[in-house]
Enzyme design. Sequence first.
Site, PDB file in Angstrom:
ATOM      1  N   ARG A 171      59.690  20.386  59.185  1.00 20.65           N
ATOM      2  CA  ARG A 171      60.433  19.802  60.319  1.00 20.65           C
ATOM      3  C   ARG A 171      59.505  19.000  61.242  1.00 20.65           C
ATOM      4  NH1 ARG A 171      63.879  21.442  57.188  1.00 20.65           N
ATOM      5  NH2 ARG A 171      65.760  22.556  57.788  1.00 20.65           N
ATOM      6  N   SER A 246      71.113  24.122  62.045  1.00 15.45           N
ATOM      7  CA  SER A 246      70.260  25.263  62.400  1.00 15.45           C
ATOM      8  C   SER A 246      69.781  25.085  63.832  1.00 15.45           C
ATOM      9  CB  SER A 246      69.016  25.312  61.509  1.00 15.45           C
ATOM     10  OG  SER A 246      69.364  25.530  60.177  1.00 15.45           O
ATOM     11  N   GLU A 336      65.261  24.351  67.091  1.00 19.43           N
ATOM     12  CA  GLU A 336      65.029  23.334  66.062  1.00 19.43           C
ATOM     13  C   GLU A 336      65.459  21.924  66.499  1.00 19.43           C
ATOM     14  OE1 GLU A 336      65.705  21.218  62.191  1.00 19.43           O
ATOM     15  OE2 GLU A 336      67.184  21.744  63.692  1.00 19.43           O
TER      16      GLU A 336
HETATM   17  N1  EPU Z   1      70.313  35.048  56.591  1.00 15.47           N
HETATM   18  C1  EPU Z   1      70.933  36.146  57.143  1.00 15.47           C
HETATM   19  N2  EPU Z   1      71.970  35.939  57.982  1.00 15.47           N
HETATM   20  C2  EPU Z   1      72.445  34.728  58.270  1.00 15.47           C
HETATM   21  C3  EPU Z   1      71.819  33.590  57.705  1.00 15.47           C
HETATM   22  C4  EPU Z   1      70.758  33.780  56.865  1.00 15.47           C
HETATM   23  O1  EPU Z   1      70.557  37.274  56.910  1.00 15.47           O
HETATM   24  O2  EPU Z   1      73.412  34.656  59.022  1.00 15.47           O
HETATM   25  C5  EPU Z   1      69.168  35.252  55.712  1.00 15.47           C
HETATM   26  C6  EPU Z   1      69.572  35.538  54.297  1.00 15.47           C
HETATM   27  O3  EPU Z   1      68.653  36.463  53.783  1.00 15.47           O
HETATM   28  C7  EPU Z   1      69.409  34.226  53.608  1.00 15.47           C
HETATM   29  C8  EPU Z   1      68.169  33.704  54.328  1.00 15.47           C
HETATM   30  O4  EPU Z   1      68.382  34.100  55.684  1.00 15.47           O
HETATM   31  O5  EPU Z   1      69.265  34.410  52.250  1.00 15.47           O
HETATM   32  C9  EPU Z   1      67.962  32.222  54.311  1.00 15.47           C
HETATM   33  O6  EPU Z   1      69.138  31.580  54.668  1.00 15.47           O
HETATM   34  P1  EPU Z   1      69.514  30.165  54.061  1.00 15.47           P
HETATM   35  O7  EPU Z   1      69.109  30.075  52.674  1.00 15.47           O
HETATM   36  O8  EPU Z   1      70.908  29.902  54.407  1.00 15.47           O
HETATM   37  O9  EPU Z   1      68.562  29.156  54.826  1.00 15.47           O
HETATM   38  P2  EPU Z   1      68.051  29.123  56.299  1.00 15.47           P
HETATM   39  O10 EPU Z   1      66.621  29.529  56.297  1.00 15.47           O
HETATM   40  O11 EPU Z   1      68.980  29.827  57.217  1.00 15.47           O
HETATM   41  C10 EPU Z   1      67.232  26.641  56.070  1.00 15.47           C
HETATM   42  C11 EPU Z   1      67.293  25.373  56.863  1.00 15.47           C
HETATM   43  C12 EPU Z   1      68.676  24.725  56.711  1.00 15.47           C
HETATM   44  C13 EPU Z   1      68.914  24.464  55.232  1.00 15.47           C
HETATM   45  C14 EPU Z   1      68.838  25.812  54.488  1.00 15.47           C
HETATM   46  C15 EPU Z   1      69.025  25.706  53.001  1.00 15.47           C
HETATM   47  C16 EPU Z   1      65.804  25.696  58.773  1.00 15.47           C
HETATM   48  C17 EPU Z   1      65.704  25.917  60.244  1.00 15.47           C
HETATM   49  N3  EPU Z   1      67.043  25.668  58.273  1.00 15.47           N
HETATM   50  O12 EPU Z   1      68.153  27.549  56.648  1.00 15.47           O
HETATM   51  O13 EPU Z   1      68.629  23.477  57.402  1.00 15.47           O
HETATM   52  O14 EPU Z   1      70.167  23.858  55.032  1.00 15.47           O
HETATM   53  O15 EPU Z   1      67.528  26.397  54.719  1.00 15.47           O
HETATM   54  O16 EPU Z   1      67.855  25.262  52.403  1.00 15.47           O
HETATM   55  O17 EPU Z   1      64.769  25.536  58.113  1.00 15.47           O
HETATM   56  C18 EPU Z   1      69.113  22.463  59.524  1.00 15.47           C
HETATM   57  O18 EPU Z   1      67.902  22.237  59.640  1.00 15.47           O
HETATM   58  O19 EPU Z   1      69.940  22.095  60.424  1.00 15.47           O
HETATM   59  C19 EPU Z   1      69.597  23.181  58.369  1.00 15.47           C
HETATM   60  C20 EPU Z   1      70.867  23.505  58.241  1.00 15.47           C
END
Ligand code: EPU
Length: 343
Positions: A171, A246, A336
Amino acid sequence: MKIRENVPIAELTTMRLGGAARYVIEIEEDKDLAEAYRFAKEKDLPTYILGGGSNVIGRDGGFNGVIFVNKLHGIYVIDSDKDSIRLCAKSGELLDDLVEYSVKLWNGEFYGWCGIEALSKIPGTVGAAPVQNVGAYGQEIAQTLHSVCVYDNKDNCFKHMMADELDLGYRHSIFNTGDGVGRYFITSVTLELHKNWLKPPFYTSLQAYFDEHKITEFNPQVIRDGVAAVRAGKLPDPAEFASAGSFFKNVYLDEEETKKAEAKGIPVWDGGKVPSGWLIENAGLKGKEFYGMRVSDKAALVLINESAKNYADLAKARQAVIDAVYEKYGYKLEQEPMELGDK
Ligand code: EPU
């Protein structure tokens, strides 16, 4: 060049908050830029560039400056050989339209060039992609970015910059740090795509979707459809719910911190990533509402503006989430999206 006065930032951003911007100029052609920057300099006002406004939060004091809204359009194939293709997109195109274009383009053997299919359905414009090095489902734009064309508002000229000059990280780029902030207007982005399909195992949540739907044959279109389905099930559509994707960055730990976290049962992914969504959910905040901002019940990392009256409400809600996670886990979450205007 269209100039408007006193436009609420709330109307230009998907979180739908923020006071008025003094001027808004729509940039429709590269040549508008020199004139638009001159307009701002003559009035001695700062400038700010907006694409879709999906990663920017407006503050209550408004912006005593000039917002440039990016309306530069066009996608062109500029070079290709047997194994790779260079696609140039003007920065005001929607990133998702560029992904759609790339997965439908004949590559000599089959439809679809690879490299950005996992970035499907990310809101926002092509020009915003390098600014924060957007990434999702195992891909980030840094992996396929070849170069960008920019207007440099310090040297008053157009420049071509190679990807390795942009200091791309999580980011992060020269465009959102230090002296680079406010200096460059990205006019186009060139990507180098290839034929190597993504292969299983995929990013955890994407793999789970393919397993559940018994999908075993993959091409860029299948990946795009899978990502679109996973995102639709989890991330609120900014057209329907006011949000900025996010709201917090994930937490990154060094080796020592990783050991301590794992001993406490906190999930740490490859490279020391603790999903902030997990922290927020396990601090008991999923679905809770603070000052008109709701912690999404689908993805705890997303804050939805249900009835927040202003930025001040959002700031209080943000603090409530940060405090709850800090109290339970000792990590200080960081916001973010970027911010625009005076508090
Ligand atoms: N999780 C939870 N609860 C939740 C959400 C997530 O427990 O409500 C845990 C789960 O274990 C899940 C893990 O977090 O498996 C990771 O979640 P996810 O794969 O959905 O990804 P994220 O880390 O929440 C990041 C990016 C997103 C991107 C996704 C998919 C950041 C800040 N966010 O989210 O980017 O779409 O990975 O690759 O790095 C954005 O930047 O606006 C954005 C949406």
